[in-house]
Design an enzyme around this catalytic site. Structure first.
Site, PDB file in Angstrom:
ATOM      1  N   CYS A 126       0.773  -1.197  -0.048  1.00 13.07           N
ATOM      2  CA  CYS A 126      -0.013   0.195   0.040  1.00 13.07           C
ATOM      3  C   CYS A 126       0.856   1.179  -0.032  1.00 13.07           C
ATOM      4  O   CYS A 126       1.525   1.524   1.038  1.00 13.07           O
ATOM      5  CB  CYS A 126      -0.914  -0.053   1.281  1.00 13.07           C
ATOM      6  SG  CYS A 126      -2.088   1.423   1.324  1.00 13.07           S
ATOM      7  N   GLU A 182      -3.261   0.974  -6.939  1.00 11.61           N
ATOM      8  CA  GLU A 182      -1.836  -0.025  -7.204  1.00 11.61           C
ATOM      9  C   GLU A 182      -1.943  -0.033  -8.707  1.00 11.61           C
ATOM     10  O   GLU A 182      -2.835   0.320  -9.498  1.00 11.61           O
ATOM     11  CB  GLU A 182      -2.211  -1.558  -6.864  1.00 11.61           C
ATOM     12  CG  GLU A 182      -1.120  -2.434  -6.758  1.00 11.61           C
ATOM     13  CD  GLU A 182      -0.067  -1.922  -5.853  1.00 11.61           C
ATOM     14  OE1 GLU A 182       0.985  -1.238  -6.440  1.00 11.61           O
ATOM     15  OE2 GLU A 182      -0.198  -1.892  -4.629  1.00 11.61           O
TER      16      GLU A 182
END
Length: 271
Positions: free
Chosen positions: A2, A114
């Site tokens: 993350c 992402e």
């Protein structure tokens, strides 16, 4: 992993969702659609109030700095590199194990970003014709629109160069716990693109479902084996992922338009 996420919910809404008992209006953060390491972020935690007569933990909504600085660190410079802690080793790593046993938090988000390298771009990279492949960002979020509750840790660090009464004498920092990405099908997958989170990246933030919030935040739970039992991935089929503008790749860009779903990837054929 993350490395970037979105957090636009108002503090009063988060207080209701997590049954927060105390939060300070002066700590209100503006909606952030491109949260990056070292920024101030919201975190939910259970902890006794400072100078309170009762040692009973109180659920609080606090603003912390993203990038954990261990209490024993000589300087805070390494915090930007410690934005994630691996679920598989968090109980044994010196930087995280003390926080894991007693200083756990939830970091609320709308979802996380992402990046995937396009297939055409990867081919050029393999052939040595392009050193920096263009990557397509995806936004991953609960399919039902609920809060994305990321498991986190927090820590206190004392800046010994400042006097006790200085507002910057204490740093309170945090880290997001990550786990292996799901290989099961997404609840909602893009027509052209990944069908599972593992197709996007091998790691993902560990999302806590509401039935685990109280146990995770409870500071009286300190048994490592017991706590490791909470580090399990949520049930399959809760998430959706969709392509968003490559504008999110620049941390200076920030606004709700970053969450707009694209009809297809901008960075070429991906799968």
């Amino acid at each position: 992993m993350c490395g970037r996420y979105a957090a636009s919910r108002r503090p009063e809404d988060l207080a209701g969702i997590f049954e927060v008992e105390k939060w300070e209006p002066e700590e209100t953060l503006a909606p952030d659609y491109n949260v990056a390491p070292t920024k101030e972020v919201y975190a939910v935690l259970d902890r006794p109030l400072k100078d309170a007569d009762s040692p009973k933990p109180v659920r609080q909504l606090r603003t912390l700095k993203w990038g954990l600085v261990p209490s024993w660190a000589k300087t805070p410079e390494g915090g930007a590199r410690m934005i994630n802690a691996r679920a598989e080793t968090v109980h044994e790593k010196p930087s995280y194990r003390r926080a894991f046993s007693s200083r756990r938090c939830i970091i609320p988000a709308d979802g996380y970003y992402e990046w995937v390298t396009g297939a055409d771009e990867r081919d050029l990279e393999v052939e040595g014709k392009k050193k920096r492949p263009r990557k397509q960002p995806y936004f991953v979020t609960p399919a039902d629109g609920s809060v994305f509750a990321m498991a986190g840790l927090y820590e206190f660090w004392r800046d010994r160069t400042l006097p006790d009464d200085h507002p910057g004498a204490w740093w309170v920092t945090c880290s997001v716990i990550t786990t292996e990405a799901e290989t099961s099908p997404l609840a909602v997958a893009p027509a052209e693109g990944p069908h599972a989170l593992a197709d996007i990246h091998p790691r993902m933030p560990l999302m806590l479902t509401p039935d685990r919030w109280d146990a995770w935040l409870d500071p009286s739970r300190t048994d490592v084996d017991d706590l490791r039992g909470l580090l399990v991935a949520p049930p399959a089929g809760l998430m959706r992922a969709y392509p968003v503008s490559t504008a999110v790749s620049n941390v200076r860009n920030n606004g709700p338009e970053l969450l707009k779903e694209l009809e297809g990837p901008e960075a070429g054929t991906l799968f």
